[in-house]
Design an enzyme around this catalytic site. Structure first.
Site, PDB file in Angstrom:
ATOM      1  N   SER A 121       1.780  -0.783   0.670  1.00 18.47           N
ATOM      2  CA  SER A 121       2.373   0.317  -0.070  1.00 18.47           C
ATOM      3  C   SER A 121       1.397   1.459  -0.301  1.00 18.47           C
ATOM      4  O   SER A 121       0.922   2.069   0.644  1.00 18.47           O
ATOM      5  CB  SER A 121       2.957  -0.201  -1.396  1.00 18.47           C
ATOM      6  OG  SER A 121       3.700   0.804  -2.036  1.00 18.47           O
ATOM      7  N   HIS A 122       1.092   1.749  -1.556  1.00 11.60           N
ATOM      8  CA  HIS A 122       0.267   2.894  -1.923  1.00 11.60           C
ATOM      9  C   HIS A 122      -1.217   2.557  -1.930  1.00 11.60           C
ATOM     10  O   HIS A 122      -2.040   3.413  -2.244  1.00 11.60           O
ATOM     11  CB  HIS A 122       0.676   3.390  -3.308  1.00 11.60           C
ATOM     12  CG  HIS A 122       0.649   2.298  -4.343  1.00 11.60           C
ATOM     13  ND1 HIS A 122       1.542   1.255  -4.318  1.00 11.60           N
ATOM     14  CD2 HIS A 122      -0.161   2.074  -5.396  1.00 11.60           C
ATOM     15  CE1 HIS A 122       1.287   0.436  -5.328  1.00 11.60           C
ATOM     16  NE2 HIS A 122       0.256   0.907  -5.991  1.00 11.60           N
ATOM     17  N   ASP A 140       4.476   7.866  -0.348  1.00 11.58           N
ATOM     18  CA  ASP A 140       3.307   7.005  -0.299  1.00 11.58           C
ATOM     19  C   ASP A 140       3.164   6.310   1.046  1.00 11.58           C
ATOM     20  O   ASP A 140       3.825   6.664   2.024  1.00 11.58           O
ATOM     21  CB  ASP A 140       3.373   5.973  -1.423  1.00 11.58           C
ATOM     22  CG  ASP A 140       4.459   4.928  -1.205  1.00 11.58           C
ATOM     23  OD1 ASP A 140       5.493   5.278  -0.602  1.00 11.58           O
ATOM     24  OD2 ASP A 140       4.277   3.766  -1.620  1.00 11.58           O
ATOM     25  N   ASP A 153       4.101   3.438   2.461  1.00 11.20           N
ATOM     26  CA  ASP A 153       5.244   2.874   3.185  1.00 11.20           C
ATOM     27  C   ASP A 153       6.545   3.615   2.940  1.00 11.20           C
ATOM     28  O   ASP A 153       7.609   3.178   3.386  1.00 11.20           O
ATOM     29  CB  ASP A 153       5.413   1.388   2.850  1.00 11.20           C
ATOM     30  CG  ASP A 153       5.800   1.136   1.405  1.00 11.20           C
ATOM     31  OD1 ASP A 153       5.431   1.953   0.534  1.00 11.20           O
ATOM     32  OD2 ASP A 153       6.458   0.108   1.130  1.00 11.20           O
ATOM     33  N   ASP A 207       8.281   4.386   0.081  1.00  9.67           N
ATOM     34  CA  ASP A 207       9.273   4.038  -0.931  1.00  9.67           C
ATOM     35  C   ASP A 207       9.037   4.727  -2.275  1.00  9.67           C
ATOM     36  O   ASP A 207       9.857   4.590  -3.185  1.00  9.67           O
ATOM     37  CB  ASP A 207       9.371   2.511  -1.112  1.00  9.67           C
ATOM     38  CG  ASP A 207       8.082   1.863  -1.588  1.00  9.67           C
ATOM     39  OD1 ASP A 207       7.078   2.575  -1.776  1.00  9.67           O
ATOM     40  OD2 ASP A 207       8.091   0.630  -1.775  1.00  9.67           O
ATOM     41  N   ARG A 208       7.959   5.463  -2.408  1.00  4.70           N
ATOM     42  CA  ARG A 208       7.683   6.166  -3.663  1.00  4.70           C
ATOM     43  C   ARG A 208       7.745   7.676  -3.462  1.00  4.70           C
ATOM     44  O   ARG A 208       7.700   8.170  -2.343  1.00  4.70           O
ATOM     45  CB  ARG A 208       6.311   5.772  -4.215  1.00  4.70           C
ATOM     46  CG  ARG A 208       6.189   4.289  -4.496  1.00  4.70           C
ATOM     47  CD  ARG A 208       4.854   3.941  -5.105  1.00  4.70           C
ATOM     48  NE  ARG A 208       4.759   2.503  -5.308  1.00  4.70           N
ATOM     49  CZ  ARG A 208       4.172   1.926  -6.345  1.00  4.70           C
ATOM     50  NH1 ARG A 208       3.629   2.665  -7.282  1.00  4.70           N
ATOM     51  NH2 ARG A 208       4.120   0.612  -6.448  1.00  4.70           N
ATOM     52  N   LYS A 220      13.393   0.914  -3.084  1.00  2.00           N
ATOM     53  CA  LYS A 220      13.219   2.281  -3.535  1.00  2.00           C
ATOM     54  C   LYS A 220      12.984   3.165  -2.327  1.00  2.00           C
ATOM     55  O   LYS A 220      12.567   2.685  -1.281  1.00  2.00           O
ATOM     56  CB  LYS A 220      12.086   2.389  -4.549  1.00  2.00           C
ATOM     57  CG  LYS A 220      10.786   1.690  -4.204  1.00  2.00           C
ATOM     58  CD  LYS A 220       9.843   1.743  -5.397  1.00  2.00           C
ATOM     59  CE  LYS A 220       8.562   0.960  -5.135  1.00  2.00           C
ATOM     60  NZ  LYS A 220       8.723  -0.490  -5.356  1.00  2.00           N
TER      61      LYS A 220
END
Length: 539
Positions: free
Chosen positions: A112-113, A273, A275, A277-278, A372
């Site tokens: 992710s982030h 971010d 991947d 999703d943010r 998300k």
């Protein structure tokens, strides 16, 4: 032909809120990634003849693990694996691909982030057939299997050319390399009024942070919506994200913030971010917190074609501010307060009980997928801006004048010694019963608890999800340990002050939260336990 490879368990493969995340060098240990992938395959049923989706955010090690996972999927009986070209799939696009292909599930390779590169982070997450993260019971079974695994299965086959679209055969299994962007972009066109956004004449800046959303944003924003070439910054996914931290907050996307605070700022600024999703939302001279963004999107979602019939409900994670609660009340729809983790929203979405969901950690989404979705939030904002003909600042001011304002911030203390962090939380939980009625830093504590959640769809209970301290008047502080890091513990302190409509609605957030910050330290003993006098990150 299937080949069985003997192995021995690792003891540290317990999935967190979003799968297994460790340093790259941990995943490079012999059999480490293979053990985890095989454990996934061992605990899921229905593999024979099924489809599996595989993709990730392009970070270092993605391609290597994808090749291993393809051969292992063939050995474990899958009939088809669908992989994004280059090994790329944003997390929301992977969710959509699983759902649209009727897949059994998918392996999402991302941290992710978190930063990427040979010395940084990697992760593997399994998503189930609804497109969402595996529920707790699957995660528990997976962890149990990692502790007893003694073999993994593979086939002897050459690497697949991940950069050439089309089909190849590995063992008895078809591997299909697909465009990672087109299906997702087509879905977005069904939800939002692209012609209206094009006609609005808006200007914007989007920072893809050298992460997965670069190709998606370029296709959707520049090609389909007609924003100027160069609107998408840092649009090429890199294995180390250009040496930067792909977290869309005001620290790591500071250049975007500076752009949006400049006198000649464009109308709208956003980032996503690692991947995809943010999201980060900034208007000209107006930063919108993720909690406020969720509330404002929910209040205005009916302006987008995909949500014209209204919302069935709104869900937020417990640490997220209560701004969305007031929107739900006015709309006459349920509000659900869940633990952190998108899997809890998935149950509500599947049951048709909620339409829009969000977390304070910059994640918002809807029932179009079961993750998300950063670009979804950006596009809904653009649709609202086009429909209302107002600036982000104007929409925010109107919202606060109607609902009041929840001044909000999150303080992250990163890399805290795990034993120290656990001791802080244990002491805090032990003090809960004595807190109500106590006055701290001028604030009177109304109630305090250790949040537990009973899922309304299946009555399952999740306990110890974070400590809540609620003050008289609607303000609060929340303490919890994050499950997204790879070293030590991250103590997250969520600070919230409610100012009703007609009150002081445009003050500096730090000033408005100063007494709550002081109360949080006095209640939890942050300085005493950790030696930290200030957080590492404020969002």
């Amino acid at each position: 032909m299937t080949r069985t490879v003997p192995t021995t368990p690792y003891t540290d493969q317990k999935p967190g809120t979003s799968g297994l995340r460790k340093k790259v060098k941990v995943f490079q240990q012999p059999n480490y990634a293979e053990n985890f992938v095989q454990s996934v395959f061992d605990v899921i049923d229905g593999k024979a003849g099924a489809t599996l989706v595989i993709g990730g955010d392009g970070r270092y090690l993605n391609r290597d693990v994808i090749q291993k996972a393809i051969r292992m999927a063939a050995a474990n009986g899958f009939a088809r694996v669908v992989v994004g070209r280059g090994g790329l799939l944003s997390t929301p696009a992977a969710s959509h691909m699983i759902r649209s292909r009727g897949a059994l599930g998918g392996l999402v390779l991302s941290a992710s982030h978190n930063p990427g590169g040979p010395d940084e982070d990697f992760g593997i997450k399994y998503n189930i057939a609804n497109g969402g993260p595996a529920p707790e019971q699957v995660g528990d079974a997976l962890y149990a299997r990692t502790k007893t695994i003694d073999r993994w299965l593979t086939v002897d086959a050459p690497d697949v050319d991940l950069d050439s679209m089309g089909e190849v055969v590995v063992g008895d299994m078809v591997v299909e390399i697909v465009d990672p962007v087109q299906d997702y972009a087509a879905l977005m066109e069904t939800l939002f009024d692209f012609p209206a956004i094009r006609a609005a004449g808006l200007t914007m800046a989007f920072d893809a942070m050298h992460a997965i959303t670069g190709p998606y944003a370029t296709e959707i924003l520049e090609r389909r919506l007609g924003f100027a070439h160069g609107t998408v910054r840092n649009g090429t996914p890199l294995e180390d994200f250009g040496g930067h931290h792909p977290d869309p907050n005001l620290v790591h996307a500071h250049a975007l913030y500076e752009t949006m605070m400049a006198p000649d700022a464009p109308d709208f600024g956003a980032a996503s971010d690692g991947d995809g999703d943010r999201n980060l939302i900034i208007g000209r001279h107006r930063f919108v917190t993720p909690s406020d963004s969720l509330a404002m999107l929910a209040a205005n979602a009916h302006l987008a074609p995909g949500y014209a019939d209204g919302l069935r409900g709104i869900a937020r994670s417990m640490p997220t501010s209560a701004a969305a609660d007031r929107v739900a009340q006015r709309l006459g729809v349920p509000i659900y307060e869940t633990p952190t983790g998108w899997k809890f929203f998935g149950n509500l979405l599947d049951a048709g009980m909620a339409t829009i969901c969000g977390e304070e950690s910059a994640g918002t989404g809807s029932d179009h997928v079961r993750e998300k979705d950063g670009l979804w939030a950006v596009l809904l904002w653009l649709n609202i801006l086009a429909a209302r003909g107002q600036s982000v600042d104007g929409i925010a001011r109107d919202h606060w004048a109607t609902y009041g304002r929840n001044y909000y911030a999150r303080h992250d203390y990163e890399g805290v010694d795990t034993e120290t962090a656990d001791a802080l939380m244990t002491a805090l939980r032990g003090a809960l019963a004595a807190l109500p009625g106590r006055t701290v830093a001028g604030l009177t504590i109304f109630t305090a608890d250790d949040f537990a959640y009973t899922d309304p769809t299946d009555q399952s209970v999740s306990s110890h999800q974070g400590v809540r301290i609620l003050f008289e008047g609607g303000s609060r502080v929340v303490f919890r340990l994050s499950g997204t890091g790879t070293t030590g513990a991250t103590l997250r302190v969520y600070l919230e002050r409610y100012e009703p409509a007609g009150g002081d609605l445009d003050r500096d957030t730090g000033d408005m939260l100063a007494d709550i910050v002081a109360a949080a330290d006095e209640i939890a003993g942050i300085v005493r336990h950790t030696g930290r006098h200030a957080p590492d990150v404020v969002t």
